[in-house]
Design a protein around this motif. Structure first.
Motif, PDB file in Angstrom:
ATOM      1  N   VAL A   1     -25.800  14.174  10.516  1.00 40.75           N
ATOM      2  CA  VAL A   1     -24.895  13.128   9.820  1.00 40.75           C
ATOM      3  C   VAL A   1     -23.630  14.157   9.338  1.00 40.75           C
ATOM      4  O   VAL A   1     -24.119  14.798   8.321  1.00 40.75           O
ATOM      5  N   TYR A   2     -22.555  13.527   9.800  1.00 41.57           N
ATOM      6  CA  TYR A   2     -21.606  14.582   9.308  1.00 41.57           C
ATOM      7  C   TYR A   2     -20.546  13.895   8.367  1.00 41.57           C
ATOM      8  O   TYR A   2     -20.112  12.819   8.414  1.00 41.57           O
ATOM      9  N   ARG A   3     -20.496  14.495   6.899  1.00 36.54           N
ATOM     10  CA  ARG A   3     -19.837  14.051   5.838  1.00 36.54           C
ATOM     11  C   ARG A   3     -18.532  14.495   5.794  1.00 36.54           C
ATOM     12  O   ARG A   3     -18.597  15.550   5.441  1.00 36.54           O
ATOM     13  N   LEU A   4     -17.465  13.780   6.007  1.00 32.56           N
ATOM     14  CA  LEU A   4     -16.102  13.982   5.511  1.00 32.56           C
ATOM     15  C   LEU A   4     -15.879  14.079   4.037  1.00 32.56           C
ATOM     16  O   LEU A   4     -16.056  13.274   3.357  1.00 32.56           O
ATOM     17  N   ASN A   5     -15.662  15.177   3.612  1.00 31.53           N
ATOM     18  CA  ASN A   5     -15.443  15.305   2.103  1.00 31.53           C
ATOM     19  C   ASN A   5     -13.826  15.719   1.739  1.00 31.53           C
ATOM     20  O   ASN A   5     -13.544  16.993   1.910  1.00 31.53           O
ATOM     21  N   GLY A   6     -13.103  14.798   1.530  1.00 32.42           N
ATOM     22  CA  GLY A   6     -11.468  14.779   1.489  1.00 32.42           C
ATOM     23  C   GLY A   6     -10.928  14.861   3.111  1.00 32.42           C
ATOM     24  O   GLY A   6     -11.439  14.431   3.970  1.00 32.42           O
ATOM     25  N   ARG A   7      -9.777  15.284   3.196  1.00 34.24           N
ATOM     26  CA  ARG A   7      -9.113  15.440   4.386  1.00 34.24           C
ATOM     27  C   ARG A   7      -9.505  16.536   5.338  1.00 34.24           C
ATOM     28  O   ARG A   7      -9.762  17.471   4.811  1.00 34.24           O
ATOM     29  N   VAL A   8      -9.987  16.177   6.512  1.00 33.35           N
ATOM     30  CA  VAL A   8     -10.548  17.335   7.651  1.00 33.35           C
ATOM     31  C   VAL A   8      -9.462  17.274   8.595  1.00 33.35           C
ATOM     32  O   VAL A   8      -9.203  16.239   9.301  1.00 33.35           O
ATOM     33  N   VAL A   9      -9.073  18.289   8.958  1.00 35.52           N
ATOM     34  CA  VAL A   9      -8.058  18.631  10.002  1.00 35.52           C
ATOM     35  C   VAL A   9      -8.545  19.749  11.288  1.00 35.52           C
ATOM     36  O   VAL A   9      -9.015  20.643  10.989  1.00 35.52           O
ATOM     37  N   VAL A  10      -8.587  19.273  12.451  1.00 40.03           N
ATOM     38  CA  VAL A  10      -8.816  19.737  13.592  1.00 40.03           C
ATOM     39  C   VAL A  10      -7.327  20.374  13.983  1.00 40.03           C
ATOM     40  O   VAL A  10      -6.643  19.446  14.463  1.00 40.03           O
ATOM     41  N   ASN A  11      -7.084  21.743  14.165  1.00 41.48           N
ATOM     42  CA  ASN A  11      -5.973  22.166  14.435  1.00 41.48           C
ATOM     43  C   ASN A  11      -6.323  23.598  15.251  1.00 41.48           C
ATOM     44  O   ASN A  11      -7.435  23.957  15.971  1.00 41.48           O
ATOM     45  N   ASN A  12      -5.094  24.026  15.590  1.00 40.24           N
ATOM     46  CA  ASN A  12      -5.228  25.544  16.187  1.00 40.24           C
ATOM     47  C   ASN A  12      -5.733  25.100  17.639  1.00 40.24           C
ATOM     48  O   ASN A  12      -6.186  26.345  18.353  1.00 40.24           O
ATOM     49  N   GLY A  13      -5.602  24.470  18.210  1.00 37.98           N
ATOM     50  CA  GLY A  13      -5.945  24.117  19.864  1.00 37.98           C
ATOM     51  C   GLY A  13      -7.480  23.876  19.867  1.00 37.98           C
ATOM     52  O   GLY A  13      -8.085  23.931  20.924  1.00 37.98           O
TER      53      GLY A  13
ATOM     54  N   LYS B   1      -1.703  17.628  16.862  1.00 38.53           N
ATOM     55  CA  LYS B   1      -1.440  17.980  18.212  1.00 38.53           C
ATOM     56  C   LYS B   1      -1.705  19.263  18.592  1.00 38.53           C
ATOM     57  O   LYS B   1      -2.011  20.332  18.079  1.00 38.53           O
ATOM     58  N   GLY B   2      -2.146  19.477  20.011  1.00 42.08           N
ATOM     59  CA  GLY B   2      -2.722  20.381  20.929  1.00 42.08           C
ATOM     60  C   GLY B   2      -4.057  20.740  20.645  1.00 42.08           C
ATOM     61  O   GLY B   2      -4.667  21.545  21.181  1.00 42.08           O
ATOM     62  N   SER B   3      -4.638  19.963  19.642  1.00 40.80           N
ATOM     63  CA  SER B   3      -6.150  19.874  19.510  1.00 40.80           C
ATOM     64  C   SER B   3      -6.682  18.740  20.192  1.00 40.80           C
ATOM     65  O   SER B   3      -6.034  17.832  20.592  1.00 40.80           O
ATOM     66  N   LYS B   4      -8.225  18.684  20.184  1.00 40.24           N
ATOM     67  CA  LYS B   4      -8.639  17.517  20.927  1.00 40.24           C
ATOM     68  C   LYS B   4      -9.979  16.848  20.006  1.00 40.24           C
ATOM     69  O   LYS B   4     -10.605  17.884  19.368  1.00 40.24           O
ATOM     70  N   ILE B   5     -10.114  15.773  20.453  1.00 39.10           N
ATOM     71  CA  ILE B   5     -11.433  15.189  20.054  1.00 39.10           C
ATOM     72  C   ILE B   5     -12.171  14.604  21.230  1.00 39.10           C
ATOM     73  O   ILE B   5     -11.610  13.647  22.106  1.00 39.10           O
ATOM     74  N   GLU B   6     -13.534  15.081  21.461  1.00 36.89           N
ATOM     75  CA  GLU B   6     -14.239  14.443  22.478  1.00 36.89           C
ATOM     76  C   GLU B   6     -15.294  13.994  22.172  1.00 36.89           C
ATOM     77  O   GLU B   6     -16.389  14.359  21.917  1.00 36.89           O
ATOM     78  N   ALA B   7     -15.144  12.645  21.828  1.00 37.53           N
ATOM     79  CA  ALA B   7     -16.097  11.453  21.138  1.00 37.53           C
ATOM     80  C   ALA B   7     -16.328  10.656  22.450  1.00 37.53           C
ATOM     81  O   ALA B   7     -15.985   9.504  22.423  1.00 37.53           O
ATOM     82  N   ALA B   8     -17.191  11.034  23.176  1.00 38.83           N
ATOM     83  CA  ALA B   8     -17.790  10.228  24.468  1.00 38.83           C
ATOM     84  C   ALA B   8     -18.987   9.409  23.776  1.00 38.83           C
ATOM     85  O   ALA B   8     -19.868   9.931  24.685  1.00 38.83           O
ATOM     86  N   GLY B   9     -19.001   8.508  23.330  1.00 41.62           N
ATOM     87  CA  GLY B   9     -20.192   7.542  23.034  1.00 41.62           C
ATOM     88  C   GLY B   9     -20.525   6.921  24.341  1.00 41.62           C
ATOM     89  O   GLY B   9     -19.823   6.956  25.536  1.00 41.62           O
ATOM     90  N   THR B  10     -21.581   6.490  24.541  1.00 43.92           N
ATOM     91  CA  THR B  10     -22.195   5.633  25.564  1.00 43.92           C
ATOM     92  C   THR B  10     -22.482   4.190  25.061  1.00 43.92           C
ATOM     93  O   THR B  10     -22.655   3.549  23.838  1.00 43.92           O
TER      94      THR B  10
END
Length: 1022
Positions: A68-80, A108-117
């Motif tokens: 289980v992933y716990r976001l603690n504050g703002r989390v940024v996916v960047n740098n491609g 921008k330039g980064s991605k999220i691949e969250a493919a639930g079913t």
């Protein structure tokens, strides 16, 4: 009970990211695990590790479902970087407000691949709710995606944090994938005019996939989109405090199949900026709104294209269904195939008359748009007598009952259309006075029922409340133009009906979700009316989801033709259950035969070689001829994916042949026969017997086995699977506990040993344990009595019950289980998951253990909304069919009938939603009984009462009861002094509503009891 769980490792993994410079810098994660070895109390513990995530994610990262992933504050996916999230993963946000809010942003330039079913959603929720607290808005922040498709200068840096600036000009930019993602309990105001939504998309491109998204409970908008070209499909939004769906700044994508269920907030859809998006397949249901309408044009220059839209809006807040606060963009606005259900006199409101008129014109000038008043109605459902010929196109509507008075013939090329939910009854009579319906060649029947609104053909006798039985009316007969073989003769009952020849794809119309009940009459010797008769019918005809029960000859008989039959069930017919003749060459898919009477399961005569694929034959009693009967010389057949259960010792094998079969046109593959008979194939000559044995032996994956009865008693404390090749016999009370999961395969039968009182046989799933009984449409899981399974007549009270105890007793009203108070539901876990029941039949159940301790068909005590209860059929219980004490579990697509107390009983603060419930009541007391302080929601409710001792179709049993009834049809004419809706206390007016409810009755008064006048007022005012 306290449980000591050894060897369970619960860890909090603290992950921090340290950046050097701007968003493009490299980072190195540092992990510091903190390990504890806990004592865990109920509810059942989880072994998922909470992994803390904070700061930046600047390299490709993979989140797996075992954490289980716990976001603690703002989390940024960047740098491609790409963040990949496995199906079934849960992400939680730490509680916090303002700058301390927890949220995830994909730059921008980064991605999220969250493919639930569909089976394993990815869930974003709050740590508060995850840890067992109540669901609510504002418990964590948001999921935000910044793209490179800001195609318009209107799109500004992200309003919450302007350091995130969308890129421009890449219309098909790809920010990744969100499919089957739930975003729950979100939305925080960082500071004034800087609000985090559930899902925020800023300049996101059309290369991004956003599909099957569910956003529930956000403390601003559910979804907001600023500019960009991204398409959104199959999304549902609800319970957000501002707008449910907000588009801004030139957004130009397409939104397909969006459902808005609005009970809070402002607009259903808000549009601002110069925006002209396309909505196709839009469904907006508004039960409460502060302002702004279902669709809100917020300022000048806004357009929008709305296709295939349904809006239900009856909120009187001074705003119309469509509201405009500026001059709309008429050139870029269109409305087509849109229906608005409302009782508002003014549908369009706005700031100036020009805009109002323009939007009214857009609606009026579009294709196939309508406005329909929402009203609850009480009406008599009249019997319309029909006789003779129907020679012009005719429609039978669901607000009438059509009474066949003698033989009725549709001919002269006419089409008879029958609306979903319509009942057709046959007047009593025999011989030439029999009532039956014939569709002659060249004419059509369009009887397209639906899963929640079957079309029913039955007898007037049974409709009026007498016991159902075979032979109470005639038949439905279709004559086609696809007699492809000289074997096909004029219809044997009346040879004036002669099928046409040579048109293999002939279309005689549609029969879907049609029930044909209590039929079959012998006109004279060898001229028998069946339930459904098809003579030379072509493959252009649709025959799907047909149920034929109780015919005094065959359930279905087909003479020649090419018509295909799918997803159908036949039972309790006195000759053959399914009979094919005269060169019939169609395909029969997913046919279920439940045979307790009559002769052959399938009889085949004439030179016939049809194909059966997905065949399920269950024979508990038969006079002769076997499960499959080759009646004469020259018969073949192709049998694929077949299961036969046959233990009837009547001198005939499972397969019987009375002639020389057509070996070249016979095949058997993927077939299992469960029988204790020593001789499986019988017949008139050894050559045929050997040939059929060889066809079985030489086919692919065929087997013969005894389906043993496996006795089960006591406790099941470890994970256990019950398989379809056995029958499981409950010997006394059987308890699944200790966190075990009982898995039951599709097609499995569970039987209860006979016994009463303390010796009753029943199955209990205790809290923290699960039942995974996921039957399928063609392979139901069946709970029944050993008595009926062994061939005796089915009846109430032959075994006990299926009982589930959960952890979602959200109200102090919920007590220990009344039959055995050692079973105590857990509290406070609204989304608790006790497993799955789908396509489950619960038959011949219900026993009184002692006074006021009755086992029902299905009992649910404090069961949570994480549990799936869908497509349940409860028939013949010697108490209630289904009873629910408290909890939040939802029940969908279920049918209850022939129970001796209430058909559906809810108690003790039950707060779930019951969708598409059908009650067919011919015995017992209330259709629905409600007690305790209960205010459940029923949506898509169909109650048909032909007999009842007392308490009405809906019974408010005591003070403080409410209920929300949407899209309801009730049909009852039972005069027992209780009316249609009966109350024995002061109802909860604030928590009671009726929408789109129609009552068909001749009773006066309709409302009876202590709150009759008040409930009537509520009904008539909505």
């Amino acid at each position: 009970m306290k449980k000591i769980i050894p060897s369970v490792l619960t860890a909090t993994l603290l992950v921090s990211f340290t950046a050097c410079g701007g968003g493009g810098s490299s980072t190195t994660p540092t992990t510091t695990p903190t390990v504890t070895d806990p004592i865990v109390t109920d509810p059942t513990p989880t072994t998922s590790i909470k992994v803390d995530v904070s700061g930046e994610i600047s390299v490709d990262t993979h989140w797996t479902a075992d954490n289980v992933y716990r976001l603690n504050g703002r989390v940024v996916v960047n740098n491609g970087a790409t963040l990949t999230i496995d199906p079934g993963t849960t992400i939680i946000g730490v509680a916090g407000t303002g700058a301390a809010s927890s949220w995830l942003i994909i730059d921008k330039g980064s991605k999220i691949e969250a493919a639930g079913t569909v089976d394993n959603h990815i869930v974003f929720t709050s740590e508060t709710a995850y840890d067992g607290g109540a669901d609510a808005v504002g418990q964590w922040g948001s999921l935000v995606i910044i793209g490179n498709a800001a195609m318009d200068a209107q799109v500004q840096p992200y309003e919450v944090d302007t350091s995130f600036v969308p890129g421009t000009g890449v219309a098909d930019d790809n920010s990744g994938t969100l499919t089957y993602v739930d975003i729950l309990n979100s939305g925080i105001t960082i500071e004034e005019n800087k609000e985090l939504n559930g899902l925020s998309l800023v300049g996101v491109g059309s290369g991004t996939t956003i599909d099957h998204i569910n956003v529930n409970k956000s403390d601003d908008d559910c979804i907001e989109i600023w500019g960009g070209t991204v398409n959104v499909s199959n999304a549902t939004v609800s319970e957000c405090t501002d707008d449910q769906f907000d588009i801004d700044d030139g957004y130009s994508g397409t939104v397909t199949n969006l459902t808005i269920n609005q009970s809070t907030g402002n607009a259903g859809i808000e549009m601002s900026g110069n925006t002209a998006a396309t909505f196709d397949g839009l469904n907006i249901n508004v039960t409460n709104s502060a302002k702004e309408g279902a669709i809100y044009f917020k300022n000048d220059g806004i357009g929008g294209h709305f296709n295939n839209t349904t809006i239900r809006y009856d909120v009187d807040n001074g705003y119309g269904v469509i509201h405009s606060a500026g001059a709309f963009d008429a050139a870029n606005t269109s409305v087509d195939n849109t229906t608005i259900y409302t009782s508002l006199a003014t549908v369009v409101t706005g700031d100036n008359n020009t805009t109002i008129t323009g939007l009214e014109d857009a609606f009026a000038n579009g294709t196939n748009n309508t406005i329909t008043a929402i009203t609850n109605t009480i009406a008599v459902k009249p019997k319309i007598a029909v006789s003779g010929e129907i020679t012009t196109d005719t429609t039978w509507t669901a607000n009438n009952v059509y009474k066949l008075a003698g033989k009725v013939v549709v001919n002269n090329g006419a089409t008879l259309t029958i609306e979903p939910g319509t009942t057709v009854i046959g007047q009593a009579g025999t011989g030439a006075a029999s009532s039956w319906l014939v569709i002659d060649k060249g004419s059509k029947i369009e009887a397209a029922g639906t899963a929640d609104k079957h079309i029913v053909f039955t007898s007037e006798t049974a409709y009026d409340g007498a016991p159902a039985a075979v032979g109470q009316w005639g038949s439905l007969v279709i004559i086609g133009n696809a007699a492809m073989d000289a074997q096909v003769q004029p219809y044997e009952v009346d040879p004036t009906f002669v099928p046409g020849t040579g048109i293999a794809a002939d279309n005689s119309g549609t029969l879907t979700y049609v029930d044909i009940l209590n039929s079959g009459i012998t006109i004279e010797e060898n001229k028998e009316l069946n339930g459904l008769s098809l003579v030379g019918v072509g493959s252009g005809t649709t025959i799907d989801h047909i149920n034929v029960n109780k015919s005094d000859d065959d359930c279905i008989e087909i003479w020649g033709g090419t018509v295909n039959v799918s997803n159908s069930t036949v039972s309790e017919c006195t000759d053959d259950q399914f009979d094919i003749d005269d060169g019939y060459s169609g395909t029969v898919t997913n046919l279920t035969i439940n045979q307790s009477t009559g002769n052959a399961g399938i009889e085949m005569s004439g030179n016939t070689a049809a194909t059966f694929d997905g065949l399920n034959i269950n024979v508990t009693n038969s006079a002769k001829e076997g499960a499959i009967y080759f009646k004469n010389d020259g018969i073949g057949g192709h049998f694929n994916n077949t299961t036969i259960r046959y233990d009837v010792d009547n001198g005939y094998g499972v397969i019987h042949s009375a002639g020389a079969f057509d070996a070249a046109n016979t095949s058997v593959d993927n077939t299992t026969i469960y029988t204790s008979l020593a001789t499986v194939v019988t017949g008139d000559n050894n050559t045929t017997i050997t040939g059929l044995e060889d066809a079985f032996a030489n086919g692919t994956n065929n087997s013969t086995a005894v389906k043993p009865k496996i006795a089960v008693s006591g406790e099941i404390t470890t994970d256990t699977t019950w398989t379809a090749n056995n029958v499981y016999k409950l010997a006394g009370k059987v308890v699944v506990n200790n966190g075990a999961t009982l898995t039951i395969e599709p097609g499995t039968t569970v039987i209860g040993q006979a016994g009463t009182g303390a010796a009753s046989s029943w199955l209990v799933i205790d809290k923290g344990s699960k039942i995974e009984a996921a039957g399928t449409a063609d392979k139901h899981i069946v709970f029944t009595s050993e008595t009926a399974y062994d061939g005796a007549p089915a009846a109430v009270g032959q075994w006990g019950s299926l009982v589930i105890i959960g952890n979602a007793a959200m109200d102090a009203q919920v007590q220990p289980y009344e039959v055995d108070p050692t079973f105590v539901p857990g509290t406070g876990i609204a989304a608790d998951n006790s497993g799955t029941l789908t396509y489950v039949d619960i038959l011949n159940s219900g026993i009184t253990i002692e006074e006021n301790k009755e086992l029902n068909g299905l009992s649910l005590v404090g069961v949570g909304s994480g549990t799936t209860i869908d497509h349940i059929n409860v028939n013949k219980s010697d108490d209630d069919c289904i009873e629910i004490w408290g909890g939040t579990v939802n029940v969908s697509n279920s049918t209850v009938s022939e129970c001796t107390d209430d058909q559906f009983d809810i108690d003790d603060g039950y707060s779930g939603t019951v969708t598409n419930l059908t009650i067919n009541q011919s015995t017992g007391n209330a259709g629905i009984e409600m007690s305790g302080n209960t205010a459940a929601t029923f949506d898509g409710l169909n109650i048909n009462v032909t007999n009842s001792a007392k308490e009405g179709a809906i019974y408010f049993k005591n003070d403080g009861i409410g209920g929300h009834f949407n899209n309801v049809t009730i049909t009852t004419d039972v005069a027992n002094g209780y009316g249609v809706i009966y109350s024995a206390g002061v109802f909860d007016a604030n928590n009671t509503s009726f929408q789109n409810t129609t009552i068909y009755t001749t009773l006066d008064p309709v409302f009876v009891g202590d709150s009759a006048a008040e409930i009537k007022t509520k009904f008539e005012s909505q």
